[in-house]
Enzyme design. Structure first.
Site, PDB file in Angstrom:
ATOM      1  N   HIS A  61      -3.936   3.099  -1.557  1.00  0.00           N
ATOM      2  CA  HIS A  61      -3.482   1.735  -0.669  1.00  0.00           C
ATOM      3  C   HIS A  61      -2.366   2.332   0.275  1.00  0.00           C
ATOM      4  CE1 HIS A  61      -5.528  -0.590  -3.838  1.00  0.00           C
ATOM      5  NE2 HIS A  61      -5.118   0.548  -4.658  1.00  0.00           N
ATOM      6  N   ARG A  63      -1.520   0.359   2.915  1.00  0.00           N
ATOM      7  CA  ARG A  63      -0.595  -0.755   3.127  1.00  0.00           C
ATOM      8  C   ARG A  63      -0.704  -1.258   4.768  1.00  0.00           C
ATOM      9  NH1 ARG A  63      -0.776  -2.140  -1.827  1.00  0.00           N
ATOM     10  NH2 ARG A  63       0.669  -1.140  -3.190  1.00  0.00           N
ATOM     11  N   ASN A  93      -7.167  -4.323  -0.001  1.00  0.00           N
ATOM     12  CA  ASN A  93      -6.244  -5.354  -0.267  1.00  0.00           C
ATOM     13  C   ASN A  93      -4.864  -5.381   0.558  1.00  0.00           C
ATOM     14  OD1 ASN A  93      -5.951  -3.186  -1.857  1.00  0.00           O
ATOM     15  ND2 ASN A  93      -4.546  -4.136  -3.304  1.00  0.00           N
ATOM     16  N   HIS A 177     -11.960  -2.449 -10.037  1.00  0.00           N
ATOM     17  CA  HIS A 177     -10.851  -2.437 -10.903  1.00  0.00           C
ATOM     18  C   HIS A 177     -11.263  -3.356 -12.237  1.00  0.00           C
ATOM     19  CE1 HIS A 177      -6.227  -3.225 -11.240  1.00  0.00           C
ATOM     20  NE2 HIS A 177      -6.814  -3.903 -12.310  1.00  0.00           N
ATOM     21  N   ASP A 309      -4.855   6.656  -6.808  1.00  0.00           N
ATOM     22  CA  ASP A 309      -4.523   5.120  -6.630  1.00  0.00           C
ATOM     23  C   ASP A 309      -3.165   4.978  -5.958  1.00  0.00           C
ATOM     24  OD1 ASP A 309      -4.967   2.202  -6.773  1.00  0.00           O
ATOM     25  OD2 ASP A 309      -4.236   2.319  -8.854  1.00  0.00           O
ATOM     26  N   HIS A 313       5.478   1.118  -2.988  1.00  0.00           N
ATOM     27  CA  HIS A 313       6.169  -0.107  -2.889  1.00  0.00           C
ATOM     28  C   HIS A 313       7.606   0.415  -2.555  1.00  0.00           C
ATOM     29  CE1 HIS A 313       3.164  -2.800  -4.483  1.00  0.00           C
ATOM     30  NE2 HIS A 313       3.158  -1.920  -5.314  1.00  0.00           N
TER      31      HIS A 313
END
Length: 444
Positions: A61, A63, A93, A177, A309, A313
């Site tokens: 991810h 972002r 996502n 998932h 994965d 953050h």
């Protein structure tokens, strides 16, 4: 076209380790042999270090777009290159979500100008985009992603009729998932009533429980068997789930496959006391017994792939009470080093590590000419020194978020150089100003 001659190296490839030279010509591996000479090639002496195929990470991810305060395609692919990952598959996502062909191509356009590693993206399935998915060419991207349990981005697919239609209407790999949403919501309500927002982090694997994982994984597998779909279950976290998968046939013949992530192989619930929300992932890191069963399934080939994965953050976001702290953490820079450390501890061989991190992702997703050290294949290569200690500190972290769950760990190996399509993209902490990454192509 540049030519590079790699001398004095030990290749780890296709279940063997041997000393050889490797000649790179432009994007490709031109020759693998002993005592190669070439009058025009730039010669690089690898001093007896190991040479691995570039790692292929099928689940990251990065972002972008929309969440670029956490990371970008540029910053995170750069960190990946430093960690020996030459190819990644990024998840849908983001904001906006990658759930239309238009948004998929917009993401490819961002990557084309900014990326450091070879790239593709997964197309997100939702409760209402089946018709768009049907228009997607099977070679357009790496596959389809379905969230059968809600996670960052809230792309939950919970309409059973839609799920079956998706499974019946794509030839691509469907990556899932798997966590049962009803179970998680009931557990969350119970503990929120007891603790409010400040639920002890040690309860994370109880809330996102073994039962939640098994219910969802078994349901997805039953649906794949019913429809004949090609299913790949992301990030197994429990021992009980491993019994859902087989090692009775080779990967090339499997219709249902599985992946395990670095954090589920490294950490256990015993680490929550020290690491807190820094190791809050979905699915949760569970018990040491679960971890050991995941290792067993990885080594006996019920689990096919090791991935990261990678999900950055900011530290400020992670430093929140349980219900407000997001799940996920940055891993691409240190994933290969973590597995090399486990090799030194005797948990896995170099040959098996390369199989799970390089060969198998290329096979599973039908990637064209990558994942192996072969003549005629793209020259995605990683030089690894096995006798070079380095502690992970904030000062040597390349993630945009600036932290790592491995801070304070000293690894006994080092990524010295990473070659991307025959180009020296990373060397001893320095990145090339010239990017040479490519969009993945597939043979389906």
């Amino acid at each position: 076209m540049s030519r590079i001659l790699l001398k004095n190296t030990k290749i780890v490839n296709e279940n063997s380790i041997f000393e050889t030279d490797v000649l790179l010509d432009g994007d490709f591996i031109a020759r693998i042999d002993t005592d190669i000479t070439d009058d025009i090639a730039k010669v690089i002496d690898l001093n007896g270090d190991y040479l691995l195929p570039g790692v292929i990470d099928d689940q990251v991810h990065f972002r972008e777009p929309g969440l670029t305060h956490k990371g970008t395609i540029a910053t995170e692919s750069r960190a990946a290159l430093a960690g020996g990952i030459t190819t990644f598959m990024e998840q849908p996502n983001t904001n906006p979500q990658t759930t239309t062909i238009e948004k998929l191509e917009e993401k490819f356009a961002i990557a084309a100008k900014d990326v450091y590693a070879n790239y593709s993206f997964l197309f997100g399935g939702t409760n209402d985009n089946l018709e768009e998915l049907k228009k997607l060419d099977k070679n357009a991207c790496s596959g389809v992603k379905l969230f059968l349990g809600s996670s960052t981005g809230n792309m939950l697919v919970d309409d059973e009729a839609v799920l079956e239609n998706i499974f019946r209407n794509t030839e691509m790999v469907i990556s899932t998932h798997c966590e049962d949403e009803g179970t998680i919501r009931a557990n969350m309500a119970k503990y929120k009533k007891m603790y409010g927002d400040d639920i002890p982090i040690a309860l994370h694997p109880i809330i996102r429980s073994e039962e939640a994982c098994y219910l969802s994984s078994s349901k997805a597998i039953a649906l794949a068997k019913k429809t004949g779909a090609r299913l790949h279950v992301f990030h197994l976290s429990t021992g009980i789930e491993t019994d859902l998968f087989t090692n009775a046939i080779p990967l090339e013949e499997k219709k249902i496959t599985a992946e395990v992530c670095i954090h589920h192989l490294w950490f256990s619930d015993e680490d929550y006391a020290e690491k807190g929300t820094l190791i809050k992932w979905n699915p949760a890191v569970k018990t040491a017994t679960d971890r050991e069963k995941l290792w067993e399934a990885l080594l006996d080939d019920r689990i096919d792939i090791i991935a990261t994965d990678h999900a950055p953050h900011t530290i400020e976001e992670k430093d929140n009470p349980y219900t407000k702290a997001p799940s996920g953490g940055p891993l691409v820079q240190h994933a290969l080093l973590a597995m090399l450390q486990k090799e030194k501890e005797g948990k896995i061989s170099l040959e098996k590590l390369v199989e799970k991190m390089c060969h198998n992702p290329a096979k599973l997703f039908d990637i064209d000419k990558r994942g192996f050290i072969r003549e005629g294949y793209y020259a995605d290569l990683v030089q690894v020194n096995r006798d070079s200690q380095k502690e992970v500190k904030k000062s040597n972290i390349f993630y945009k978020c600036g932290w790592s769950p491995f801070e304070g760990v000293t690894f006994d190996s080092k990524v010295v150089r990473t070659f991307i399509n025959g180009h020296l993209g990373y060397e001893n902490g320095i990145f090339s100003e010239e990017k040479n990454a490519k969009r993945l192509t597939f043979n389906r």
